[in-house]
Design a protein around this motif. Structure first.
Motif, PDB file in Angstrom:
ATOM      1  N   LEU A 116      12.729  15.685  31.307  1.00  0.00           N
ATOM      2  CA  LEU A 116      13.147  14.268  31.284  1.00  0.00           C
ATOM      3  C   LEU A 116      11.777  13.244  31.409  1.00  0.00           C
ATOM      4  CD1 LEU A 116      16.784  13.868  32.938  1.00  0.00           C
ATOM      5  CD2 LEU A 116      16.158  14.228  30.453  1.00  0.00           C
ATOM      6  N   ILE A 117      10.872  13.466  32.475  1.00  0.00           N
ATOM      7  CA  ILE A 117       9.827  12.741  32.889  1.00  0.00           C
ATOM      8  C   ILE A 117       9.074  13.054  31.666  1.00  0.00           C
ATOM      9  CG2 ILE A 117       7.852  12.399  34.142  1.00  0.00           C
ATOM     10  CD1 ILE A 117       9.757  13.499  36.711  1.00  0.00           C
ATOM     11  N   ASP A 118       8.598  14.283  31.098  1.00  0.00           N
ATOM     12  CA  ASP A 118       7.710  14.664  29.986  1.00  0.00           C
ATOM     13  C   ASP A 118       8.196  13.787  28.810  1.00  0.00           C
ATOM     14  OD1 ASP A 118       6.039  16.057  31.783  1.00  0.00           O
ATOM     15  OD2 ASP A 118       7.083  18.089  30.990  1.00  0.00           O
ATOM     16  N   GLU A 119       9.442  13.837  28.761  1.00  0.00           N
ATOM     17  CA  GLU A 119       9.820  13.075  27.427  1.00  0.00           C
ATOM     18  C   GLU A 119       9.825  11.788  27.426  1.00  0.00           C
ATOM     19  OE1 GLU A 119      14.054  13.728  26.786  1.00  0.00           O
ATOM     20  OE2 GLU A 119      14.023  16.011  26.253  1.00  0.00           O
ATOM     21  N   LYS A 120       9.911  10.975  28.441  1.00  0.00           N
ATOM     22  CA  LYS A 120       9.704   9.717  28.701  1.00  0.00           C
ATOM     23  C   LYS A 120       8.059   9.580  28.515  1.00  0.00           C
ATOM     24  CE  LYS A 120      13.570   7.638  29.568  1.00  0.00           C
ATOM     25  NZ  LYS A 120      14.204   6.441  29.156  1.00  0.00           N
ATOM     26  N   LEU A 121       7.261  10.198  29.224  1.00  0.00           N
ATOM     27  CA  LEU A 121       5.885   9.860  29.118  1.00  0.00           C
ATOM     28  C   LEU A 121       5.568  10.229  27.741  1.00  0.00           C
ATOM     29  CD1 LEU A 121       4.585  11.589  32.290  1.00  0.00           C
ATOM     30  CD2 LEU A 121       4.490   9.068  31.567  1.00  0.00           C
ATOM     31  N   SER A 122       5.927  11.118  26.837  1.00  0.00           N
ATOM     32  CA  SER A 122       5.494  11.324  25.560  1.00  0.00           C
ATOM     33  C   SER A 122       5.978  10.249  24.669  1.00  0.00           C
ATOM     34  CB  SER A 122       6.326  12.554  24.985  1.00  0.00           C
ATOM     35  OG  SER A 122       5.836  12.777  23.532  1.00  0.00           O
ATOM     36  N   ARG A 123       7.342   9.642  24.815  1.00  0.00           N
ATOM     37  CA  ARG A 123       7.546   8.666  24.113  1.00  0.00           C
ATOM     38  C   ARG A 123       6.723   7.337  24.370  1.00  0.00           C
ATOM     39  NH1 ARG A 123      13.369   8.237  25.654  1.00  0.00           N
ATOM     40  NH2 ARG A 123      13.420  10.451  24.962  1.00  0.00           N
ATOM     41  N   GLU A 124       6.303   7.191  25.562  1.00  0.00           N
ATOM     42  CA  GLU A 124       5.695   5.932  26.065  1.00  0.00           C
ATOM     43  C   GLU A 124       4.152   6.209  25.456  1.00  0.00           C
ATOM     44  OE1 GLU A 124       5.386   5.090  30.068  1.00  0.00           O
ATOM     45  OE2 GLU A 124       7.203   4.017  30.030  1.00  0.00           O
ATOM     46  N   GLY A 125       3.488   7.260  25.088  1.00  0.00           N
ATOM     47  CA  GLY A 125       2.546   7.610  24.623  1.00  0.00           C
ATOM     48  C   GLY A 125       2.507   7.398  23.065  1.00  0.00           C
ATOM     49  N   VAL A 126       3.557   7.543  22.358  1.00  0.00           N
ATOM     50  CA  VAL A 126       3.645   7.536  20.980  1.00  0.00           C
ATOM     51  C   VAL A 126       3.797   5.993  20.705  1.00  0.00           C
ATOM     52  CG1 VAL A 126       5.343   7.666  19.084  1.00  0.00           C
ATOM     53  CG2 VAL A 126       4.594   9.721  20.417  1.00  0.00           C
TER      54      VAL A 126
END
Length: 150
Positions: A116-126
């Motif tokens: 979940l953390i990785d998904e959020k960080l990835s989404r924020e990066g995009v």
């Protein structure tokens, strides 16, 4: 619903106000002699909240336990990670969760939280890249307009 998802859901499901009040009263009743277990129980109830001020208090209490009681650090790590995740401090959440995964590489809750953390960080990066790209495009358009006027 998968077992992993249900573990995260359970951890994020807030206590009722009455349940949280029981934990708070016990914490307050013990006062300056509050036991580590009572402090942990209250922090656990607070971290499940949807209110950021309650989660922030939970993080303070869990950090105190983590600092003062080395033998209780492992059990604090997940809730520190979860609390930071819930208030969108994803880098801190990742750090605490990674520490837990070093101790317990097969911890299902920690593995799911890491996803979940990785998904959020990835989404924020995009989103961050999209914002930067937009700013660059606007800047280039402005420069082109200025150059054309000269």
């Amino acid at each position: 619903m998968s077992e992993k998802a249900s573990m995260i859901l359970e951890a994020e499901t807030p206590l009722s106000p009455a349940e949280l009040q029981v934990l708070k009263k016990q914490f307050e009743r013990e006062g300056e002699y509050v036991t580590t277990q009572t402090k942990f129980n209250y922090a656990w109830g607070l971290v499940k909240s949807r209110q950021s001020d309650q989660i922030a208090l939970a993080l303070t209490l869990l950090t105190e336990i983590y600092t003062e009681c080395p033998n209780r650090r492992r059990e604090c790590l997940y809730y520190l990670a979860l609390g930071h995740y819930k208030i969108s401090n994803f880098n801190e959440a990742r750090q605490f969760n990674s520490q837990l995964l070093k101790l317990e590489p097969r911890n299902e809750q920690a593995l799911e939280l890491q996803r979940l953390i990785d998904e959020k960080l990835s989404r924020e990066g995009v989103i961050g890249l999209a914002i930067i790209s937009s700013v660059v495009a606007v800047g280039a358009a402005l420069v082109a307009t200025i150059i054309k006027r000269k």
